[in-house]
Design an enzyme around this catalytic site. Structure first.
Site, PDB file in Angstrom:
ATOM      1  N   ARG A 233       0.855  -1.192   0.000  1.00 25.14           N
ATOM      2  CA  ARG A 233       0.000   0.000   0.000  1.00 25.14           C
ATOM      3  C   ARG A 233       0.890   1.241   0.000  1.00 25.14           C
ATOM      4  O   ARG A 233       1.913   1.292   0.697  1.00 25.14           O
ATOM      5  CB  ARG A 233      -0.904   0.050   1.242  1.00 25.14           C
ATOM      6  CG  ARG A 233      -2.124  -0.832   1.185  1.00 25.14           C
ATOM      7  CD  ARG A 233      -3.113  -0.446   0.084  1.00 25.14           C
ATOM      8  NE  ARG A 233      -4.255  -1.339  -0.007  1.00 25.14           N
ATOM      9  CZ  ARG A 233      -4.344  -2.406  -0.806  1.00 25.14           C
ATOM     10  NH1 ARG A 233      -3.347  -2.729  -1.613  1.00 25.14           N
ATOM     11  NH2 ARG A 233      -5.446  -3.138  -0.832  1.00 25.14           N
ATOM     12  N   GLU A 261       1.874  11.695  -6.830  1.00 28.22           N
ATOM     13  CA  GLU A 261       2.268  12.857  -7.650  1.00 28.22           C
ATOM     14  C   GLU A 261       3.777  13.120  -7.525  1.00 28.22           C
ATOM     15  O   GLU A 261       4.484  13.263  -8.521  1.00 28.22           O
ATOM     16  CB  GLU A 261       1.489  14.061  -7.131  1.00 28.22           C
ATOM     17  CG  GLU A 261       1.128  15.053  -8.204  1.00 28.22           C
ATOM     18  CD  GLU A 261       0.446  16.249  -7.573  1.00 28.22           C
ATOM     19  OE1 GLU A 261      -0.385  16.046  -6.649  1.00 28.22           O
ATOM     20  OE2 GLU A 261       0.756  17.374  -7.993  1.00 28.22           O
ATOM     21  N   HIS A 274      -0.931  -0.141  -9.673  1.00 33.72           N
ATOM     22  CA  HIS A 274      -1.621  -1.095  -8.789  1.00 33.72           C
ATOM     23  C   HIS A 274      -1.912  -2.405  -9.542  1.00 33.72           C
ATOM     24  O   HIS A 274      -3.058  -2.845  -9.609  1.00 33.72           O
ATOM     25  CB  HIS A 274      -2.917  -0.482  -8.234  1.00 33.72           C
ATOM     26  CG  HIS A 274      -3.435  -1.206  -7.022  1.00 33.72           C
ATOM     27  ND1 HIS A 274      -4.528  -0.773  -6.304  1.00 33.72           N
ATOM     28  CD2 HIS A 274      -3.027  -2.335  -6.394  1.00 33.72           C
ATOM     29  CE1 HIS A 274      -4.759  -1.615  -5.300  1.00 33.72           C
ATOM     30  NE2 HIS A 274      -3.859  -2.572  -5.346  1.00 33.72           N
TER      31      HIS A 274
HETATM   32  N1  NAI Z   1      -0.708  -4.657  -5.025  1.00 30.80           N
HETATM   33  C1  NAI Z   1      -1.748  -5.456  -4.953  1.00 30.80           C
HETATM   34  O1  NAI Z   1      -2.498  -5.599  -5.894  1.00 30.80           O
HETATM   35  C2  NAI Z   1      -2.010  -6.204  -3.686  1.00 30.80           C
HETATM   36  C3  NAI Z   1      -1.662  -5.676  -2.474  1.00 30.80           C
HETATM   37  N2  NAI Z   1      -1.920  -6.361  -1.325  1.00 30.80           N
HETATM   38  C4  NAI Z   1      -1.530  -5.747  -0.042  1.00 30.80           C
HETATM   39  O2  NAI Z   1      -0.667  -6.644   0.636  1.00 30.80           O
HETATM   40  C5  NAI Z   1      -1.094  -6.772   1.988  1.00 30.80           C
HETATM   41  C6  NAI Z   1      -0.699  -8.135   2.515  1.00 30.80           C
HETATM   42  O3  NAI Z   1      -1.446  -9.121   1.844  1.00 30.80           O
HETATM   43  P1  NAI Z   1      -1.469 -10.645   2.361  1.00 30.80           P
HETATM   44  O4  NAI Z   1      -0.099 -11.172   2.498  1.00 30.80           O
HETATM   45  O5  NAI Z   1      -2.425 -11.373   1.487  1.00 30.80           O
HETATM   46  O6  NAI Z   1      -2.106 -10.447   3.802  1.00 30.80           O
HETATM   47  P2  NAI Z   1      -1.955 -11.352   5.110  1.00 30.80           P
HETATM   48  O7  NAI Z   1      -2.992 -10.885   6.054  1.00 30.80           O
HETATM   49  O8  NAI Z   1      -1.913 -12.783   4.738  1.00 30.80           O
HETATM   50  O9  NAI Z   1      -0.503 -10.961   5.668  1.00 30.80           O
HETATM   51  C7  NAI Z   1      -0.206  -9.755   6.281  1.00 30.80           C
HETATM   52  C8  NAI Z   1       0.867 -10.033   7.321  1.00 30.80           C
HETATM   53  O10 NAI Z   1       1.334  -8.783   7.842  1.00 30.80           O
HETATM   54  C9  NAI Z   1       1.643  -8.991   9.211  1.00 30.80           C
HETATM   55  N3  NAI Z   1       1.748  -7.731   9.918  1.00 30.80           N
HETATM   56  C10 NAI Z   1       0.756  -6.969  10.456  1.00 30.80           C
HETATM   57  N4  NAI Z   1       1.280  -5.878  11.043  1.00 30.80           N
HETATM   58  C11 NAI Z   1       2.630  -5.940  10.868  1.00 30.80           C
HETATM   59  C12 NAI Z   1       3.720  -5.100  11.236  1.00 30.80           C
HETATM   60  N5  NAI Z   1       3.524  -3.973  11.927  1.00 30.80           N
HETATM   61  N6  NAI Z   1       4.973  -5.472  10.874  1.00 30.80           N
HETATM   62  C13 NAI Z   1       5.203  -6.615  10.196  1.00 30.80           C
HETATM   63  N7  NAI Z   1       4.201  -7.473   9.835  1.00 30.80           N
HETATM   64  C14 NAI Z   1       2.945  -7.121  10.173  1.00 30.80           C
HETATM   65  C15 NAI Z   1       0.504  -9.891   9.707  1.00 30.80           C
HETATM   66  O11 NAI Z   1       0.845 -10.539  10.924  1.00 30.80           O
HETATM   67  C16 NAI Z   1       0.360 -10.833   8.539  1.00 30.80           C
HETATM   68  O12 NAI Z   1       1.148 -12.010   8.712  1.00 30.80           O
HETATM   69  C17 NAI Z   1      -2.596  -6.518   1.948  1.00 30.80           C
HETATM   70  O13 NAI Z   1      -3.081  -6.039   3.183  1.00 30.80           O
HETATM   71  C18 NAI Z   1      -2.727  -5.483   0.853  1.00 30.80           C
HETATM   72  O14 NAI Z   1      -2.621  -4.191   1.403  1.00 30.80           O
HETATM   73  C19 NAI Z   1      -2.502  -7.605  -1.341  1.00 30.80           C
HETATM   74  C20 NAI Z   1      -2.860  -8.172  -2.514  1.00 30.80           C
HETATM   75  C21 NAI Z   1      -2.699  -7.496  -3.796  1.00 30.80           C
HETATM   76  O1  AKG Z   2      -8.194  -5.746  -6.837  1.00 35.52           O
HETATM   77  C1  AKG Z   2      -7.074  -5.327  -7.081  1.00 35.52           C
HETATM   78  O2  AKG Z   2      -6.604  -5.221  -8.225  1.00 35.52           O
HETATM   79  C2  AKG Z   2      -6.183  -4.881  -5.938  1.00 35.52           C
HETATM   80  C3  AKG Z   2      -5.836  -6.005  -5.029  1.00 35.52           C
HETATM   81  C4  AKG Z   2      -5.326  -5.512  -3.721  1.00 35.52           C
HETATM   82  O3  AKG Z   2      -4.737  -4.461  -3.587  1.00 35.52           O
HETATM   83  C5  AKG Z   2      -5.582  -6.350  -2.541  1.00 35.52           C
HETATM   84  O4  AKG Z   2      -6.031  -7.498  -2.705  1.00 35.52           O
HETATM   85  O5  AKG Z   2      -5.322  -5.862  -1.427  1.00 35.52           O
END
Ligand code: NAI
Ligand code: AKG
Length: 389
Positions: A233, A261, A274
């Site tokens: 993010r 920006e 993204h």
């Molecule tokens: N660019 C994109 O399209 C995507 C972005 N994302 C982002 O990636 C993030 C992570 O996704 P997942 O791995 O699927 O989620 P997840 O919930 O499986 O993993 C997140 C991990 O972060 C850890 N965490 C929480 N606070 C923390 C901290 N202060 N320091 C270190 N670790 C901490 C949690 O304990 C958890 O293990 C999502 O919340 C989303 O914002 C996810 C999917 C797609």
């Molecule tokens: O739907 C998307 O393309 C974004 C996915 C994402 O950021 C998320 O799963 O957290």
């Protein structure tokens, strides 16, 4: 007919999960039972009072004001892990883009388009390439911040690439730990990971403790010439700190899925729109999972993969099922059960779970609940969202 209001581009295979004889799925319902979305921001939007649930086809829910919805009994779902492989693969691309002069060298070759003499072109190609050399990933150290669904996949991949891996996750779940290679070293805190990593990749949700985590202080703890990858993010990094780190050479490269920006204007970051989860497979996985979870909730009251309600599921024992949410305080469940007993209604099966301030109950009963019964249950203090499903 139950109504689902959709936002964003939801994969057709997911939308097709809703049985057309019972569900109306479109982008314009005025009184939807549920919303199905990806990155659409619900902050500052009026929610129709008909909404019982929201499904985020994806992982991050920072586009949804979850804490405002919980006291209203609105169940928010996400699709854990469904797009993790897609993000892992874009991190792999980012590691390569951050270690070799791939994009600049491609621009250099494109600038030679007017060179029609094959010998001259060859000379320029060979003379130019020295500016775009890089280094290999094997033997370097990758720091993975957040070892959940995505972070664990990346940590394991990096081990396979011959990298050393350090992970930091103070809230690592047991399930996530099982996914992780034993070769991943644990950092006690973020700064210790930053100090030892040649590459750092962020995979944490945007929540209070993580917002702005990559700030001036973090960069000053980091190894000189580090490469930072942020496909999690935009809020996790302070833009000005990144720009300063790029200018001073503290950061050799910054790759991010979240253009801002200042970063676009600065021109030294490699920015994607993204794109992390934008693969056919991830979009389909997320859409199917989100649709199935909504259907199971609306049809059976079951809750799977909610970010604000407990996980509660029960096989149906009869055709008559009641569900309700309540404030998580003593005696509410007892009051409801006494009420059923007073009305001579036999309970066949029941499950009750709580999470933080909320409790949720599924009760299968022997007879069809009347409108009067539902009204009585709704009037019990601290009980809300009573449904017959
Ligand atoms: N660019 C994109 O399209 C995507 C972005 N994302 C982002 O990636 C993030 C992570 O996704 P997942 O791995 O699927 O989620 P997840 O919930 O499986 O993993 C997140 C991990 O972060 C850890 N965490 C929480 N606070 C923390 C901290 N202060 N320091 C270190 N670790 C901490 C949690 O304990 C958890 O293990 C999502 O919340 C989303 O914002 C996810 C999917 C797609
Ligand atoms: O739907 C998307 O393309 C974004 C996915 C994402 O950021 C998320 O799963 O957290």
């Amino acid at each position: 007919m139950k109504k689902i209001r959709t936002y964003n581009n939801i994969a057709a295979v997911g939308l097709a999960k809703f049985p057309t004889d019972r569900y109306l799925v479109d982008a314009s319902s005025e009184t939807p039972d549920a919303l199905l979305l990806r990155s659409h921001k619900l902050h500052n939007e009026e929610l129709p009072s008909s909404v019982l649930a929201i499904a985020r086809a994806g992982a991050g829910v920072n586009n949804i004001p979850v804490s405002q919805y919980t006291p209203k009994g609105i169940v928010v779902f996400n699709t854990p892990g469904a797009n993790a492989n897609a993000v892992k693969e874009l991190v792999l691309a980012s590691l390569l883009l951050g270690s070799r002069g791939i994009t600049d060298s491609m621009s250099y070759v494109a600038s030679l388009a007017d060179e029609k003499d094959a010998i001259e072109l060859h000379k320029k190609v060979e003379a130019g390439k020295k500016k775009y050399g890089g280094s290999e990933l094997t033997g370097k150290t990758l720091g993975v911040v957040g070892l959940g669904a995505i972070g664990a996949k990346i940590a394991n991949l990096a081990i396979d690439l011959g990298m050393k891996v350090i992970g930091y996750d103070p809230a690592l779940s047991v399930e996530a730990a099982w996914q992780l290679s034993s070769q991943v070293n644990r950092a006690e805190n973020l700064n210790s990971l930053l100090a030892r990593s040649d590459y750092v990749t962020l995979h944490v949700p945007a929540i209070k403790p993580t917002i702005g985590m990559m700030n001036e202080e973090a960069f000053s703890a980091a190894k000189d010439g580090m490469v930072l990858i942020n496909l999690a993010r935009g809020e996790l990094v302070e833009e000005e700190a990144v720009i300063n780190a790029l200018d001073s050479g503290k950061l050799a490269a910054h790759l991010s899925d979240f253009p801002s920006e200042g970063l676009i204007a600065h021109g030294k970051s490699t920015l994607f729109p993204h794109l992390g989860a934008s693969t056919v497979e991830a979009e389909e996985n997320c859409a199917v999972m989100a649709a199935k979870q909504l259907i199971d909730f609306l049809d059976n009251g079951n809750i799977i993969n909610s970010v604000n309600f407990p996980a509660v599921s029960m096989e149906r024992t009869t055709g008559y099922r009641l569900t309700f949410a309540n404030d998580n305080i003593p005696k509410v469940l007892g009051t409801v059960l006494n009420l059923l007993a007073d009305l001579n209604i036999n309970v066949l099966d029941m499950v009750n779970k709580s999470r933080d301030d909320i409790a949720y109950t599924i009760v299968d009963i022997e007879q069809e609940p009347t409108a009067a019964l539902l009204e009585k249950l709704s009037s019990v203090e601290h009980v809300f969202h009573v449904r017959s499903v």
